[in-house]
Design an enzyme around this catalytic site. Structure first.
Site, mmCIF file in Angstrom:
data_model
loop_
_atom_site.group_PDB
_atom_site.id
_atom_site.type_symbol
_atom_site.label_atom_id
_atom_site.label_comp_id
_atom_site.label_asym_id
_atom_site.label_seq_id
_atom_site.Cartn_x
_atom_site.Cartn_y
_atom_site.Cartn_z
ATOM 1 C CD GLN A 163 -9.994 -46.432 -38.358
ATOM 2 O OE1 GLN A 163 -10.271 -45.765 -39.340
ATOM 3 N NE2 GLN A 163 -8.865 -46.286 -37.706
ATOM 4 C CD GLU A 205 -5.762 -51.842 -36.587
ATOM 5 O OE1 GLU A 205 -6.388 -51.948 -35.515
ATOM 6 O OE2 GLU A 205 -5.364 -50.764 -37.044
ATOM 7 C CD GLU A 285 -7.246 -44.188 -31.118
ATOM 8 O OE1 GLU A 285 -6.684 -44.047 -32.218
ATOM 9 O OE2 GLU A 285 -7.221 -45.251 -30.468
ATOM 10 C CG ASP A 312 -4.424 -41.676 -33.902
ATOM 11 O OD1 ASP A 312 -3.248 -41.323 -34.104
ATOM 12 O OD2 ASP A 312 -4.982 -42.556 -34.593
ATOM 13 C CE LYS A 337 -2.074 -44.816 -34.602
ATOM 14 N NZ LYS A 337 -3.101 -44.392 -35.589
ATOM 15 N NE ARG A 366 -0.573 -45.551 -37.976
ATOM 16 C CZ ARG A 366 -0.466 -44.338 -38.523
ATOM 17 N NH1 ARG A 366 0.659 -43.659 -38.405
ATOM 18 N NH2 ARG A 366 -1.475 -43.788 -39.171
ATOM 19 C CB SER A 367 -4.169 -50.393 -40.340
ATOM 20 O OG SER A 367 -3.763 -49.319 -41.149
ATOM 21 C CE LYS A 388 -5.857 -48.613 -31.119
ATOM 22 N NZ LYS A 388 -6.481 -47.490 -31.859
#
Length: 428
Positions: A163, A205, A285, A312, A337, A366-367, A388
């Site tokens: 991803q 992102e 991740e 995650d 998150k 988050r996206s 991130k």
């Protein structure tokens, strides 16, 4: 004067044009603070519930008027008259009112928006920065940015199964220098992709989503961009991957459908060992699926003392799952998150739990993001050392970087940027 006198919720939009929740908290002193919550594209099964309306005639079912109404009625009735400086009590009251394990009654989006807005109001009431309010006098570590510059998986419409492919600038001794390094590589990468005839459109992102065909091709292009930008891979810049492997895991057959093949957990581990041995990878991740616990144990045994193995989907910022993972000896790092668990207090509990077990923390966006910069302050408040928050484009991502630049400037000589030292337990 720190008594809450009003709480309002509203439906606003996130960076993907989907509805999200904003909460506004008003104190007796006149302080007004707001907070917006993000939304994810690839989500773990154990994440707290994001309450959506389900009305297909509004925003294709993604409206959040139910969550907003919960803020304006139930939560407001509960918290008006409470002291904003008592964050733990505020969050506990909301969790008790919700009464579910996954916050499906009030909605994690409603609870979190209010939780964050209360914290911001408290900091404003005390006239101190948010990171100082959350972290105390020792909050001073600026995070190393893990910058998602090539997108694949659920974040892109291409052939890459992983991803995210990230650059990790550890250059320069200061956050602003590391960020400059990352930005320069991002712009160089754009040129490299253009020269190879690839698209340079950006994804959710802010990273590029070119039609690359393999993990190796993506990593080779990143290495090329780093060198052409004038930096040394492995010294100035490290690499990281978010495999998000739950997305290509066949739960029934217990195989990973990766690059046209069906691989076992053992095969995936061999793949990661090869990648780690060839490229300056410091972090992977979700290297295996959240359900593949036996695989995770093997992965941690194979690579856990060499690189950061981040959970995650595996942990979903849930203290109970993190505790279980620590006991089972899986992973060595937690992705944090806020909206996975749905309250500030529980997020801070998760971070502390990881620290005590010598797991690293990576604070994450988050996206589907917003202009809210809370996670920048959270990263410094907790001295997490890593963040991130996307690539070097799109205002919703840049907002966090700009906030970190402000914080570093405000801290002055007290600011700490660890660079490569943030990974000292892995780099021998």
């Amino acid at each position: 004067m720190s008594v809450i006198v009003d709480i309002r919720g509203r439906e606003v939009l996130d960076s993907r044009g989907n509805p999200t929740v904003e909460a506004e908290v008003v104190l007796e002193s006149g302080v007004v603070a707001t907070a917006l919550v993000p939304s994810g594209a690839s989500t773990g099964e154990t994440e707290a519930v994001e309450l959506r309306d389900g009305d297909k005639n509004r925003f294709k079912g993604k409206g959040v008027l139910k969550a907003v109404d919960n803020i304006n009625t139930k939560i407001a009735d509960l918290l008006i008259g409470e002291n904003a400086l008592d964050q733990v009590r505020i969050d506990r009251l909301m969790l008790e009112l919700d009464g579910t394990e996954n916050k499906s009654n009030l909605g994690a989006n409603a609870i979190l928006a209010v939780s964050l807005a209360v914290a911001r109001a408290a900091a404003m009431e005390l006239d101190i920065p948010l990171y100082r309010y959350l972290g105390g006098t020792n909050a001073k570590v600026l995070p190393v940015p893990l910058m998602n510059v090539i997108n694949g998986g659920a974040h892109a419409d291409n052939n890459l199964d992983f991803q995210e492919f990230m650059i990790v600038p550890v250059f320069g001794g200061r956050f602003k220098e590391a960020l400059r390094c990352g930005v320069e590589i991002f712009h160089t990468l754009k040129t490299v992709l253009k020269d190879k005839g690839y698209s340079t459109n950006v994804g959710d992102e802010g990273g590029f989503a070119p039609a690359l065909n393999s993990t190796k091709e993506a990593l080779d292009i990143l290495m090329d961009a780093i060198k052409k930008a004038g930096y040394e891979p492995g010294e100035d810049v490290l690499l990281a991957i978010d495999a998000a492997s739950t997305e290509f895991y066949d739960k029934e057959r217990k195989v990973y459908r990766f690059e046209g093949e069906e691989l076992t957990a053992d095969d995936m581990i061999v793949l990661y060992e090869e990648i780690e041995g060839t490229y300056p990878i410091i972090s992977i991740e979700d290297g295996l699926a959240e359900d593949d616990i036996e695989g995770w144990k093997k992965l941690t045994k194979a690579l856990g003392d060499k690189i950061q193995l981040v959970g995650d989907d595996l942990f979903t910022t849930n203290p109970k799952l993190i505790k279980k993972g620590i006991e089972e000896g899986i992973a060595n790092s937690v992705l944090v998150k806020l909206n996975q668990i749905g309250s500030l207090t529980e997020t801070l509990d998760a971070i502390e739990l990881a620290k005590v077990a010598s797991y690293t923390n990576v604070i994450s966006h988050r996206s589907g993001e917003t202009e809210d910069t809370f996670i920048a302050d959270l990263a410094v408040a907790t001295n997490a050392g890593q963040i991130k928050t996307g690539s070097a484009s799109r205002t919703d991502r840049i907002a966090k970087y700009n906030q970190l630049l402000r914080i570093e400037e405000e801290l002055g000589e007290d600011a700490v940027f660890k660079g490569k030292e943030a990974y000292s337990k892995f780099i021998r």
